[in-house]
Scaffold this motif. Structure first.
Motif, mmCIF file in Angstrom:
data_model
loop_
_atom_site.group_PDB
_atom_site.id
_atom_site.type_symbol
_atom_site.label_atom_id
_atom_site.label_comp_id
_atom_site.label_asym_id
_atom_site.label_seq_id
_atom_site.Cartn_x
_atom_site.Cartn_y
_atom_site.Cartn_z
ATOM 1 N N ILE A 200 0.835 -1.203 0.000
ATOM 2 C CA ILE A 200 0.000 0.000 0.000
ATOM 3 C C ILE A 200 0.871 1.255 0.000
ATOM 4 N N ALA A 201 1.922 1.236 0.807
ATOM 5 C CA ALA A 201 2.800 2.402 0.893
ATOM 6 C C ALA A 201 3.443 2.718 -0.447
ATOM 7 N N GLU A 238 4.783 2.014 10.632
ATOM 8 C CA GLU A 238 5.736 2.688 9.745
ATOM 9 C C GLU A 238 5.253 2.655 8.302
ATOM 10 N N ASN A 239 4.675 1.528 7.897
ATOM 11 C CA ASN A 239 4.138 1.439 6.539
ATOM 12 C C ASN A 239 2.986 2.413 6.348
ATOM 13 N N ALA A 240 2.140 2.547 7.372
ATOM 14 C CA ALA A 240 1.015 3.479 7.294
ATOM 15 C C ALA A 240 1.514 4.912 7.154
ATOM 16 N N VAL A 241 2.533 5.255 7.923
ATOM 17 C CA VAL A 241 3.127 6.594 7.822
ATOM 18 C C VAL A 241 3.709 6.816 6.434
ATOM 19 N N SER A 242 4.413 5.822 5.926
ATOM 20 C CA SER A 242 5.009 5.931 4.597
ATOM 21 C C SER A 242 3.935 6.131 3.534
ATOM 22 N N VAL A 272 4.189 8.361 17.588
ATOM 23 C CA VAL A 272 4.694 7.080 18.094
ATOM 24 C C VAL A 272 5.815 6.559 17.188
ATOM 25 N N VAL A 273 5.609 6.674 15.876
ATOM 26 C CA VAL A 273 6.625 6.221 14.921
ATOM 27 C C VAL A 273 7.837 7.141 14.953
ATOM 28 N N SER A 283 12.298 9.243 10.195
ATOM 29 C CA SER A 283 12.490 10.303 9.209
ATOM 30 C C SER A 283 11.208 10.584 8.437
ATOM 31 N N LYS A 284 10.504 9.531 8.050
ATOM 32 C CA LYS A 284 9.265 9.716 7.297
ATOM 33 C C LYS A 284 8.163 10.307 8.172
ATOM 34 N N ALA A 285 8.126 9.897 9.429
ATOM 35 C CA ALA A 285 7.114 10.430 10.345
ATOM 36 C C ALA A 285 7.311 11.923 10.551
#
Length: 309
Positions: A200-201, A238-242, A272-273, A283-285
């Motif tokens: 998904i990311a 992390e994937n959701a954030v990405s 949280v991430v 970094s992405k968060a």
């Protein structure tokens, strides 16, 4: 080594026998040897086994098809170039993935073979251009009660395909977004949810992703996965954030506005991430929070006096 070379040649020669029993026995031996003796894989491939194995993927006999698929998977570990240069390989894999008569074991091995081939960057555009393969992989993950191994290997193959940016629009068009989010919502197995959100990311990083995500309430689902009460793993978060970051970068302020409507729960989840994720995740968060905050340096929602480092 010479003994292994001669053994490989002998077994491959038996694949052209008019006797079904002889062919089946040779396939069984090739499968076992290629699994347990890595040194023999190149000898088997060099002896000309791949065209025979591809042809056998069309077999109506489950045992023959399964042995051929498993042997191809084993050979793909060390002979990717030879496999990809074999005429009809991708068509044969596509057939086995889509055929109603294919066994779950054969389907799983074919999906895993594709994932193995996709390790090589050069093959991602070639495999991704085969819409029948992409569709077959998507069909696996949206099929009710599909075996977990088949789903995981299909997801890994889809991830490899999605790493080539020009493949992502095609994946969206073939229904990957709805299938992936259905897995993320309804499948409780941590590893599968992690793999689904990883794909998904990647898909979120294309222009077509925004509308497709909106149709399945994708942003809301990603926000829910960031909620601590859902118990999502840190990798899923992390994937959701990405995914959210890629959506904003492609969709701009329109997508960012949709995310802001999620309220402080979104910011808490991203925090949280940013605080406990991997270096890449952090970094992405931070980058996502900065975009949502209008370009200002982000702060932890739970502690407004503490800045991200």
């Amino acid at each position: 080594m010479e003994v292994k070379r001669r053994t490989a040649r002998s077994l491959v020669a038996r694949l052209s026998s008019v006797s079904q029993q002889t062919r089946t026995e040779a396939l069984c031996e090739l499968r076992l040897i290629s699994k347990h003796d890595p040194d023999s894989r190149c000898f088997i491939a060099d002896a000309g086994a791949v065209p025979y194995l591809c042809e056998t993927l069309y077999s109506a006999l489950p045992l023959e098809q399964e042995n051929a698929a498993a042997t191809l998977l084993n050979l793909s570990i060390s002979s990717r170039q030879l496999l990809m240069s074999t005429r009809g390989l991708l068509d044969a894999l596509s057939h086995a993935l889509r055929s109603p008569s294919s066994s779950p074991a054969a389907i799983q091995a074919c999906a895993a073979t594709l994932y193995s081939l996709l390790v090589d960057d050069d093959y991602r555009p070639i495999i991704g251009a085969k819409r029948d393969i992409v569709y077959a992989l998507v069909d696996i993950i949206r099929t009710p009660h599909a075996p977990p191994r088949s789903i995981k290997d299909a997801l890994k193959a889809l991830f490899g395909i999605s790493l080539y940016p020009l493949n992502r629009a095609s994946m969206v068009g073939l229904g990957a977004v709805a299938a992936l989010f259905t897995l993320a919502v309804k499948d409780g197995r941590v590893g599968i949810v992690e793999d689904a959100t990883a794909v998904i990311a990647q898909i979120a990083g294309c222009e077509e992703g925004g509308d497709a995500f909106r149709k399945v309430s994708g942003i809301g689902i990603l926000v829910d996965l960031l909620d601590p009460s859902t118990g999502s793993s840190i990798r899923t978060k992390e994937n959701a954030v990405s995914a959210l970051l890629n959506l904003v970068q492609c969709g701009g302020e329109r997508i960012a506005g949709d995310m802001r409507e999620a309220g402080m729960g979104l910011y808490d989840g991203i925090a949280v991430v940013a605080d406990g994720g991997s270096p890449k995740g952090k970094s992405k968060a931070i980058a996502l929070l900065k975009l949502l905050d209008g370009g200002r340096e982000p702060r932890f929602a739970s502690n407004p006096d503490r800045e991200y480092s």
